[in-house]
Each structure stands twice: as structure tokens, then as C-alpha cells.
Design a protein around this motif. Structure first.
Motif, PDB file in Angstrom:
ATOM      1  N   TYR A 107       0.835  -1.203   0.000  1.00  0.00           N
ATOM      2  CA  TYR A 107       0.000   0.000   0.000  1.00  0.00           C
ATOM      3  C   TYR A 107       0.871   1.255   0.000  1.00  0.00           C
TER       4      TYR A 107
ATOM      5  N   TRP B  14      -6.127  -1.236  -1.041  1.00  0.00           N
ATOM      6  CA  TRP B  14      -7.037  -1.373   0.106  1.00  0.00           C
ATOM      7  C   TRP B  14      -8.293  -2.152  -0.286  1.00  0.00           C
TER       8      TRP B  14
ATOM      9  N   TYR C 171      -4.350   0.596   8.069  1.00  0.00           N
ATOM     10  CA  TYR C 171      -3.938   1.413   6.926  1.00  0.00           C
ATOM     11  C   TYR C 171      -3.671   2.865   7.311  1.00  0.00           C
TER      12      TYR C 171
END
Length: 448
Positions: free
Chosen positions: A189, A204, A227
Motif C-alpha cells: 500500500y 485497500w 492502513y
């Protein structure tokens, strides 16, 4: 033991084939404008700006590898310039030794290796995640890389090649039985969003689809919270970048502007006026008046955008206005270009019919929905908001891998031999047509 040896030899041959294909395409790119691009007398911008005309692709990679500058828009590509820095260092060493700008050679080797890695990764996905035969896996590879703007990103510098590899890697890891490990998800990510911010959303989404099938809602929520860690870290990188580099870059551009004014003040003022009018005109077409929506265009018909640009040009090059940039001031390419030959529309329809069949046969497979996430996101972005409508086809490699994945699932799930044979026959015809048509246009364009 003998079987494992044969398997390794076959995998080696597959990798070697990919290396030869992408090495040849990058070698072709080296012949485009070697004198200007390897000159140390010309400035990087001067050397690449005039000769580099490939649709909406930017010459920024060549410029940054020649002399490192953070010229990428940080709110869209927050860490791309830093990722390219090692190539700049390699180029500086080679340039000092060979007394010429070696940026195009450094990029060519890098892109050959990256494309080959993507080729091998996609082959592994077909074999291990779908369970296809070697022959079918190879056929789907050739089919996919025959797409016009999938082939182009393998040798024309821009950020699409990094995005393609990272998203396919995400799908490959997420499609394992247990999905991605939390640290794998966060690292990918962070890197993917550093290349292009929208990549972070896609990673995601893929991870959430994979986690949903393996966890309850509470675990899914906890996974989502993780995240925030790389997001906050990226925000820190953004602020640091602004503090350290933005002032220097602004000062550098102001110095260049002052030099230009000293040489031709009237010409600079005329250019400033033209640019201001063009910016005002573009802002009037934006879906939302915000820098994040600077490349949206609410005047483009969504239907034509879908079948001529998003699907059409992404797969099959148009002969008219070949490689012209609809965003460029001096080019005459309109946003929508139509094919003159009917068989191009037939080929496009064939690809989409196979894609639709793959969605139907693979609708219950998690792998399909993992691969569908980037595609659905880009449909919302490029068709819904009409973001990058003028050159949406250059982003084909961001999502088009879903098509061979869907077709692979159809070939695996379909139990009727005649239908399998028909799909394979259509695939062979389409693959031959894509490579013949696209190379027939690209090779004469690239060669001097």
C-alpha cells in the motif's frame, strides 16, 4: 525429480521469452532519437521535450534520470521521484564513464526487467491460482501483452509499469488461501500509493475483499485501521518533501523563467497569456473545481469515451492521429477518434464478449472479484468522473489484467469442450491480430 527439472526448464523458457520480447521492444525505443537523447550538451528538458511524443505519456522519467529533480506532482505521485533516484545515480556513474547521457539505456534495462517480472508473475497467477495448463497460460500472456497500451508501458517511460506490477502482485498475494499478511498489505500500500495515490485505494479494496472472505466484520474493521499507519507516514513524507524540496524547485523554475525573459520577454509574455487562457478553459470543463479534478472533462460523451478510448484505443491503436497527445497544444488529435476499419470494432467486441463470459463463469470465484476491484474503481474514475478523458487509454495497464484473468477462469470452469475450443480459437485469432496490428503501427513510428 525429473518432472521438477522439466518444470523449471519450462519456467525458464517462459521467462526467457518474456525477456526477449521486452528486450526487443526497449531496444526499439533506443533507436527513436539516440543523438538528442544521449547528448550531454543539451539540457534534459530540451533533449526529451521535442522528440518524446507518445500519446499522453510524460518524458519526466527520462528527465529525472538525467538530472534528479522532484518534478512529479506530489499530490498525485508523492514518492515517485524518490523511487527513481537510484536510476539517476546509476546514470551519473555511467555518463561520467562513457561521456554521454545514458538515461535511455538505464531506463531500457529497468523496464525490460520490470516487464519480464510482470510477465512471470502473471504466468504464475494463471498456473497456481487458476490452475491452467502451460499452453493456455502462455496464450493468455501473449493475448494480454498484445493490448496496445499494455505493450507500450513496457518500453515507454511513465509510472504505469510500476502500478501494473504492484497491483498484479497484490492480487497474487491476496488470492492465496489466507490472503495477504498484514505487513505485506501495508508495505505494498505504501509503495503503490507512493507511485500514484489512487493505487493505495485499489490495494485497500483488494485487501478488504480478500479479508472479507477470511474474517468477520470486527477483524475486517481492525484490518482497515492498520492502513492509517502508512497513510500517516506518507503524509509526513509529503510535508517533508514540501519543506525540503518545493522551495528549491520553485526557485529553480523562477531562475529558468527569468533567463527566458532576458532572452525574449515578448515571447514569454505571449506564452504566459496562452497558458493562462488554456488553464481557464480547462478549469471550465472540470467536473469539480479542485486541483485533484484538474484532468476531468465534463464535455466528453461517456458512451464514446467507453468504447473508443477506455476499451478501444487501450486495446487497438487508431491509425489516425497515431501517438498524438490530445492534451498537447500543438497536436490536432481530438479527444474521440473513430476507427475507419470495421474489423477493429469486431476485435474490440470479441475481447469484451470473452471478458463478459469470464465474469459470468468466474462470478463465484474470489480471484475474479479481487481483480475486478481496480477495474471497477477505474470505471468510476474515468467514465463516471471522466478523469483523464483525453488520454484515458494510457492507463489501460492499471486494470486490463482482469480480462485474461476472467477468461482464464472461464476456460477453467467451463466443462463443455466445444465452448473451450471456441474460446481458445478466438483467443488465438485476437492475439495474432493485436500483435500484428499494433506492431505494424508502432515500429514505423518509433524508428527514425
Amino acid at each position: 525429480m525429473e518432472r521438477n527439472t522439466h518444470h523449471r526448464i519450462y519456467v525458464f523458457l517462459i521467462a526467457l521469452l518474456g525477456l526477449c520480447i521486452f528486450g526487443a521492444m526497449n531496444g526499439l525505443m533506443l533507436m527513436h532519437s539516440p543523438e538528442a537523447w544521449t547528448s550531454q550538451k543539451l539540457g534534459a528538458w530540451t533533449a526529451f521535450h521535442k522528440e518524446f511524443v507518445f500519446s499522453g505519456f510524460d518524458q519526466f522519467t527520462y528527465v529525472v534520470v538525467t538530472k534528479w529533480r522532484p518534478i512529479f506532482e506530489i499530490y498525485r505521485h508523492p514518492m515517485l521521484a524518490f523511487m527513481i533516484w537510484p536510476l539517476t545515480w546509476i546514470n551519473s556513474v555511467l555518463s561520467d564513464y562513457f561521456h554521454m547521457n545514458c538515461a535511455i539505456y538505464v531506463v531500457a534495462v529497468t523496464y525490460t526487467l520490470m516487464s519480464t517480472a510482470t510477465w512471470c508473475l502473471l504466468y504464475a497467477l494463471f498456473r497456481r491460482r487458476i490452475g491452467l495448463s502451460r499452453a493456455l497460460s502462455l496464450l493468455l500472456l501473449l493475448f494480454y501483452f498484445g493490448f496496445a497500451y499494455v505493450l507500450l508501458v513496457s518500453f515507454v517511460p511513465d509510472h504505469m509499469i510500476w502500478t501494473q506490477f504492484l497491483l498484479i502482485l497484490t492480487i497474487y498475494l491476496a488470492s492465496s488461501k489466507k490472503g495477504m499478511k498484514w505487513w505485506q498489505a501495508l508495505v505494498i500500500y505504501f509503495i503503490a500509493a507512493g507511485v500514484t495515490l489512487t493505487n493505495g485505494i485499489k490495494v485497500w479494496l483488494i485487501d478488504m475483499v480478500a479479508a472479507y472472505s477470511n474474517a468477520n466484520y470486527i477483524k475486517l474493521f481492525r484490518r482497515s485501521l492498520l492502513y492509517f499507519i502508512p497513510t500517516i507516514l506518507m503524509g509526513c513524507v509529503y510535508l517533508w518533501h514540501q519543506d525540503v524540496y518545493d522551495d528549491k524547485e520553485v526557485s529553480y523554475r523562477e531562475m529558468i523563467r527569468q533567463r527566458a525573459i532576458e532572452r525574449d520577454s515578448v515571447g514569454v509574455m505571449k506564452k504566459f497569456t496562452r497558458d493562462s487562457l488554456a488553464l481557464a478553459k480547462r478549469r471550465g470543463k472540470q467536473s469539480v473545481d479542485s486541483p485533484f479534478f484538474a484532468f476531468t472533462d465534463n464535455t466528453v460523451d461517456r458512451g464514446q469515451l467507453l468504447y473508443e478510448n477506455f476499451f478501444g484505443e487501450g486495446f487497438i491503436l487508431h491509425r489516425d492521429h497515431l501517438m498524438e497527445d490530445a492534451n498537447a497544444k500543438k497536436n490536432s488529435r481530438p479527444v474521440i477518434v473513430h476507427y475507419k476499419d470495421w474489423w477493429n470494432y469486431v476485435a474490440e467486441a470479441g475481447i469484451l464478449v470473452l471478458f463478459a463470459g469470464g465474469i459470468w463463469f468466474g462470478r463465484k470465484k474470489r480471484l475474479l472479484w479481487l481483480a475486478m476491484m481496480p477495474f471497477l474503481f477505474d470505471v468510476c474514475l474515468h467514465i463516471g468522473l471522466r478523469f483523464a478523458a483525453a488520454d484515458v487509454y494510457i492507463m489501460t495497464a492499471h486494470w486490463a489484467y482482469v480480462i485474461p484473468i476472467a477468461i482464464g477462469l472461464m476456460l477453467k470452469e467451463c466443462k463443455k469442450a466445444f465452448l473451450q475450443n471456441a474460446v481458445m480459437a478466438i483467443l488465438v485469432v485476437l492475439t495474432v491480430f493485436l500483435w500484428w496490428h499494433n506492431l505494424n503501427l508502432l515500429v514505423p513510428y518509433i524508428l527514425p
